[in-house]
Enzyme design. Structure first.
Site, PDB file in Angstrom:
ATOM      1  N   ASN A 171       0.874  -1.177   0.000  1.00 27.99           N
ATOM      2  CA  ASN A 171       0.000   0.000   0.000  1.00 27.99           C
ATOM      3  C   ASN A 171       0.909   1.224   0.000  1.00 27.99           C
ATOM      4  O   ASN A 171       1.494   1.557   1.033  1.00 27.99           O
ATOM      5  CB  ASN A 171      -0.893  -0.040   1.250  1.00 27.99           C
ATOM      6  N   TRP A 172       1.007   1.853  -1.167  1.00 28.51           N
ATOM      7  CA  TRP A 172       1.931   2.992  -1.267  1.00 28.51           C
ATOM      8  C   TRP A 172       1.359   4.271  -0.661  1.00 28.51           C
ATOM      9  O   TRP A 172       2.041   5.290  -0.609  1.00 28.51           O
ATOM     10  CB  TRP A 172       2.308   3.228  -2.744  1.00 28.51           C
ATOM     11  N   LYS A 173       0.093   4.223  -0.269  1.00 27.64           N
ATOM     12  CA  LYS A 173      -0.551   5.410   0.317  1.00 27.64           C
ATOM     13  C   LYS A 173      -0.321   6.626  -0.604  1.00 27.64           C
ATOM     14  O   LYS A 173      -0.307   6.466  -1.811  1.00 27.64           O
ATOM     15  CB  LYS A 173      -0.035   5.671   1.740  1.00 27.64           C
TER      16      LYS A 173
ATOM     17  N   GLU B 273      -6.902   4.480   7.891  1.00 28.99           N
ATOM     18  CA  GLU B 273      -6.640   5.890   7.581  1.00 28.99           C
ATOM     19  C   GLU B 273      -7.829   6.527   6.865  1.00 28.99           C
ATOM     20  O   GLU B 273      -8.076   7.719   6.987  1.00 28.99           O
ATOM     21  CB  GLU B 273      -5.340   6.009   6.760  1.00 28.99           C
TER      22      GLU B 273
ATOM     23  N   GLU C  89      -5.456  -5.287  10.579  1.00 31.98           N
ATOM     24  CA  GLU C  89      -4.421  -4.291  10.826  1.00 31.98           C
ATOM     25  C   GLU C  89      -4.716  -3.538  12.116  1.00 31.98           C
ATOM     26  O   GLU C  89      -5.527  -2.597  12.127  1.00 31.98           O
ATOM     27  CB  GLU C  89      -4.391  -3.268   9.681  1.00 31.98           C
TER      28      GLU C  89
ATOM     29  N   GLY D   5       2.753  -1.224   4.309  1.00 33.10           N
ATOM     30  CA  GLY D   5       2.806   0.194   3.975  1.00 33.10           C
ATOM     31  C   GLY D   5       4.241   0.628   3.709  1.00 33.10           C
ATOM     32  O   GLY D   5       4.794   0.408   2.637  1.00 33.10           O
ATOM     33  N   GLY D   6       4.870   1.212   4.726  1.00 39.66           N
ATOM     34  CA  GLY D   6       6.203   1.800   4.571  1.00 39.66           C
ATOM     35  C   GLY D   6       7.219   0.904   3.870  1.00 39.66           C
ATOM     36  O   GLY D   6       7.949   1.360   2.979  1.00 39.66           O
TER      37      GLY D   6
HETATM   38  C1  PEP Z   1      -0.792  -0.051   6.095  1.00 37.44           C
HETATM   39  O1  PEP Z   1      -0.876   1.153   5.935  1.00 37.44           O
HETATM   40  O2  PEP Z   1      -1.672  -0.811   5.652  1.00 37.44           O
HETATM   41  C2  PEP Z   1       0.356  -0.556   6.834  1.00 37.44           C
HETATM   42  C3  PEP Z   1       0.318  -1.779   7.299  1.00 37.44           C
HETATM   43  O3  PEP Z   1       1.393   0.328   7.022  1.00 37.44           O
HETATM   44  P1  PEP Z   1       2.837  -0.018   7.686  1.00 37.44           P
HETATM   45  O4  PEP Z   1       3.319  -1.310   7.051  1.00 37.44           O
HETATM   46  O5  PEP Z   1       3.687   1.139   7.322  1.00 37.44           O
HETATM   47  O6  PEP Z   1       2.592  -0.184   9.137  1.00 37.44           O
END
Ligand code: PEP
Length: 254
Positions: free
Chosen positions: A10-12, A95, A165, A232-233
C-alpha cells in the site's frame, strides 16, 4: 486448495512517475518468486503506468467510490480503476475510516460496487490501542468486519481478502504480539466460515498488516491463518518489499 501467500504493498500517498522504476524492479523480482503472489496499490495516478510496466504483479487502488459515475468531485469509481488496469481495491483502511469518517455500511457499499466492476477486494479491519487495552479487540474487529462484508460474494475465496491491521501498529514500528495475531486470525477465520460456509470460508486469505518488514515477516507469516501481509512503509522500496515476499515464500516451505 491452499492459495499462495499474498503480499500487497500500500503505497498510500507516496509516489510519482519516478517510482515506476521501483515498480519495475518489484515486478521483475516477483517473476523469480512465483510461490508468492505480489501486488501493489499505488496512488490512483500511477495505476495505469504501473499496469503497463507490470508483467507479473497485479496493480490495484487504495479506495473507490460506491457509485459507478456521477457528480462526485474528486472521487474515482471502481469501473474507472478497472479501466486503468486495476485488478483490486483496498477498502476500509483505518486511515480512510479515520480521516474520511468512513463507516462500515459505506465500506460495504464500496465493496459491492468494486465486486460489480470485476475487482477483487481487500477489506481492512482493526482495533485502536484503547480498544485493545479495554480487552475488546476481538469483539470490535468481528463486529466491524461483519458489518463491512457484503452478503453475497460469488467465488469469495478468489475475490475477497481480509486484512487485519491493528491501528496502533500501522506506521509505528510496533507489531502485534504473535499470540495476539494468531488469536485474532483464528477468530476472523471462524467469522468467515460462518458467513461463507465450510467450503469457502477456510480458503479466504487473511493478511496481517502493521509495521511488517523483512526482519519480522518470517515469524508473522509462519503463523496459522496468516495468508500474507498488507505492507505500507516497507513496500516503497523493492529491496524491503521483496525481502518480505521472500520471507513469505520461505515460511510456506518451512
Ligand atoms: C498499512 O498502511 O496498511 C500498513 C500496514 O502500514 P505499515 O506497514 O507502514 O505499518
Amino acid at each position: 486448495m491452499p492459495q499462495r501467500p499474498y503480499i500487497v504493498g500500500n503505497w498510500k500517498m507516496h509516489g510519482t512517475r519516478a517510482m515506476l522504476s521501483e515498480a519495475r524492479t518489484i515486478d521483475r523480482a516477483a517473476q523469480r518468486h512465483m510461490k508468492v503472489e505480489v501486488a501493489i496499490a499505488p496512488p490512483y495516478t500511477l495505476i495505469h503506468p504501473v499496469h503497463r510496466e507490470a508483467e507479473q504483479i497485479a496493480v490495484g487502488a487504495q479506495d473507490c467510490h460506491d457509485q459507478e459515475s456521477g457528480a462526485y468531485t474528486g472521487d474515482i469509481s471502481a469501473a474507472m480503476i478497472a479501466d486503468a488496469g486495476g485488478k483490486f481495491v483496498i477498502l476500509g483502511h483505518s486511515e480512510r475510516r479515520d480521516a474520511h469518517s468512513e463507516k462500515d455500511a459505506k465500506i460495504c457499499a464500496k465493496a459491492d460496487a468494486a465486486l460489480d466492476a470485476g475487482l477483487r477486494i481487500i477489506l481492512c479491519c482493526g482495533e485502536s490501542e484503547a480498544v485493545r487495552d479495554a480487552g475488546r479487540a476481538i469483539s470490535h474487529v468481528k463486529k466491524q468486519l461483519n458489518a463491512s462484508l457484503p452478503d453475497n460474494i460469488e467465488n469469495a475465496a478468489e475475490r475477497l481478502t481480509v486484512a487485519y491491521e491493528p491501528i496502533w501498529a500501522i506506521g509505528t514500528g510496533k507489531t502485534a504480539g504473535l499470540d495476539d495475531i494468531a488469536e485474532m486470525h483464528a477468530e476472523i477465520r471462524k467469522l468467515l466460515v460462518d458467513r461463507f460456509g465450510d467450503e469457502t470460508g477456510p480458503d479466504i486469505r487473511i493478511l496481517y498488516g502493521g509495521s511488517v518488514k523483512p526482519e519480522n515477516a518470517g515469524e508473522i507469516l509462519g503463523l496459522p491463518e496468516v495468508g500474507g501481509a498488507l505492507v505500507g512503509g516497507a513496500s516503497l522500496t523493492a529491496d524491503s518489499f521483496m525481502g518480505i515476499a521472500m520471507a513469505a515464500g520461505d515460511a510456506v516451505e518451512a
